[in-house]
Design a protein around this motif. Structure first.
Motif, PDB file in Angstrom:
ATOM      1  N   ARG A 241       0.730  -1.116   0.180  1.00  0.00           N
ATOM      2  CA  ARG A 241      -0.131   0.038   0.042  1.00  0.00           C
ATOM      3  C   ARG A 241       0.771   1.214  -0.171  1.00  0.00           C
ATOM      4  O   ARG A 241       0.550   2.014  -0.823  1.00  0.00           O
ATOM      5  CB  ARG A 241      -0.940   0.001   1.113  1.00  0.00           C
TER       6      ARG A 241
ATOM      7  N   SER B 117       2.591   1.717  -3.388  1.00  0.00           N
ATOM      8  CA  SER B 117       1.530   2.223  -4.439  1.00  0.00           C
ATOM      9  C   SER B 117       1.119   3.902  -4.009  1.00  0.00           C
ATOM     10  O   SER B 117       1.459   4.490  -5.026  1.00  0.00           O
ATOM     11  CB  SER B 117       0.447   1.370  -4.688  1.00  0.00           C
ATOM     12  N   GLU B 118       1.056   4.056  -2.905  1.00  0.00           N
ATOM     13  CA  GLU B 118       0.745   5.551  -2.692  1.00  0.00           C
ATOM     14  C   GLU B 118       1.876   6.318  -2.911  1.00  0.00           C
ATOM     15  O   GLU B 118       1.937   7.424  -3.443  1.00  0.00           O
ATOM     16  CB  GLU B 118       0.548   5.568  -1.172  1.00  0.00           C
TER      17      GLU B 118
ATOM     18  N   ASP C 121       4.264   5.784  -5.226  1.00  0.00           N
ATOM     19  CA  ASP C 121       4.243   5.903  -6.758  1.00  0.00           C
ATOM     20  C   ASP C 121       3.107   6.783  -7.315  1.00  0.00           C
ATOM     21  O   ASP C 121       3.573   7.824  -8.109  1.00  0.00           O
ATOM     22  CB  ASP C 121       3.993   4.133  -7.476  1.00  0.00           C
ATOM     23  N   ASN C 122       2.017   6.752  -6.782  1.00  0.00           N
ATOM     24  CA  ASN C 122       0.777   7.759  -7.199  1.00  0.00           C
ATOM     25  C   ASN C 122       1.569   9.079  -6.670  1.00  0.00           C
ATOM     26  O   ASN C 122       1.101  10.041  -7.768  1.00  0.00           O
ATOM     27  CB  ASN C 122      -0.345   7.516  -6.319  1.00  0.00           C
ATOM     28  N   PHE C 123       1.914   9.596  -5.769  1.00  0.00           N
ATOM     29  CA  PHE C 123       2.488  10.682  -5.302  1.00  0.00           C
ATOM     30  C   PHE C 123       3.475  11.270  -6.288  1.00  0.00           C
ATOM     31  O   PHE C 123       3.452  12.159  -6.856  1.00  0.00           O
ATOM     32  CB  PHE C 123       2.863  10.850  -4.043  1.00  0.00           C
ATOM     33  N   ARG C 124       4.407  10.253  -6.887  1.00  0.00           N
ATOM     34  CA  ARG C 124       5.554  10.766  -7.623  1.00  0.00           C
ATOM     35  C   ARG C 124       4.947  10.972  -9.114  1.00  0.00           C
ATOM     36  O   ARG C 124       5.074  12.108  -9.631  1.00  0.00           O
ATOM     37  CB  ARG C 124       6.366   9.505  -7.784  1.00  0.00           C
ATOM     38  N   ARG C 125       4.084  10.226  -9.517  1.00  0.00           N
ATOM     39  CA  ARG C 125       3.415  10.672 -10.699  1.00  0.00           C
ATOM     40  C   ARG C 125       2.462  11.654 -10.639  1.00  0.00           C
ATOM     41  O   ARG C 125       2.742  12.572 -11.748  1.00  0.00           O
ATOM     42  CB  ARG C 125       2.425   9.340 -11.100  1.00  0.00           C
ATOM     43  N   ARG C 126       1.839  12.247  -9.550  1.00  0.00           N
ATOM     44  CA  ARG C 126       1.023  13.386  -9.393  1.00  0.00           C
ATOM     45  C   ARG C 126       2.017  14.467  -9.421  1.00  0.00           C
ATOM     46  O   ARG C 126       1.613  15.512 -10.167  1.00  0.00           O
ATOM     47  CB  ARG C 126       0.162  12.950  -8.328  1.00  0.00           C
TER      48      ARG C 126
END
Length: 196
Positions: free
Chosen positions: A67, A70-71, A73-78
């Motif tokens: 978890r 993945s959080e 990774d989402n933060f990095r993409r955003r």
């Protein structure tokens, strides 16, 4: 019949060179004693409840790790997307501030074609230039004053040298291209002529 001396010498040979079977058995016993694990160092018997509890904790930790990964990774993409959007629209404020100046230039261009009074055109261009200068200064752009100043390689770019009086030696005699600061950082060096 053997004499007593012969019998004794045979027995002493046996004591000095024991039989091979006896030697192997003795070595095996010594090895067992050396490799034997002391009672306090033996692996304890783990009850099944403790083992299943440990497996559950491991499963929970793996779940938390996935978890968190993945959080992140989402933060990095955003943040990468936000950075790209910011770069694309970074000049938007500047462009909006320059649009009125562009409108004035369009009107001045149209007026020049039909103008008969050169002084009116000159005054109009002077007003537009002042408006542009004010907009740029509000955005942090500041012209560099170079003429008459001592030459500084951190601010100026020397194009050539020219003979000058003693009072202008090592100083800037003329400015070919004006230098500019943006929020106190040099964004363009002044191209200058130095007195020699």
């Amino acid at each position: 019949m053997k004499s007593g001396k012969e019998h004794k010498s045979h027995d002493s040979e046996k004591e000095q060179n024991p039989a091979p079977e006896e030697t192997t058995a003795q070595n095996a016993t010594e090895n067992e004693q050396e490799t034997a694990v002391p009672a306090d160092h033996q692996m304890p018997d783990v009850p099944n409840d403790a083992l299943s509890k440990t497996e559950e904790e491991l499963s929970e930790m793996k779940d938390k790790y996935l978890r968190l990964y993945s959080e992140f990774d989402n933060f990095r993409r955003r943040t990468a997307k936000e950075r790209q959007d910011l770069i694309k629209s970074a000049n938007q404020d500047m462009m909006l501030a320059l649009l009125p100046v562009m409108d004035d230039l369009d009107r001045a261009k149209a007026a020049i074609e039909t103008a008969t009074d050169i002084n009116a055109v000159k005054e109009g261009l002077e007003l537009i230039f002042n408006k542009l200068t004010n907009v740029l200064q509000q955005k942090g752009l500041k012209p560099m004053e170079a003429t008459g100043q001592p030459f500084d390689a951190d601010l100026h770019e020397a194009i050539t040298q020219t003979p000058a009086g003693d009072d202008m030696k090592g100083k800037i005699v003329d400015e070919i291209e004006k230098g500019y600061y943006l929020n106190d950082k040099v964004i363009r060096f002044a191209k200058v002529i130095i007195g020699a």
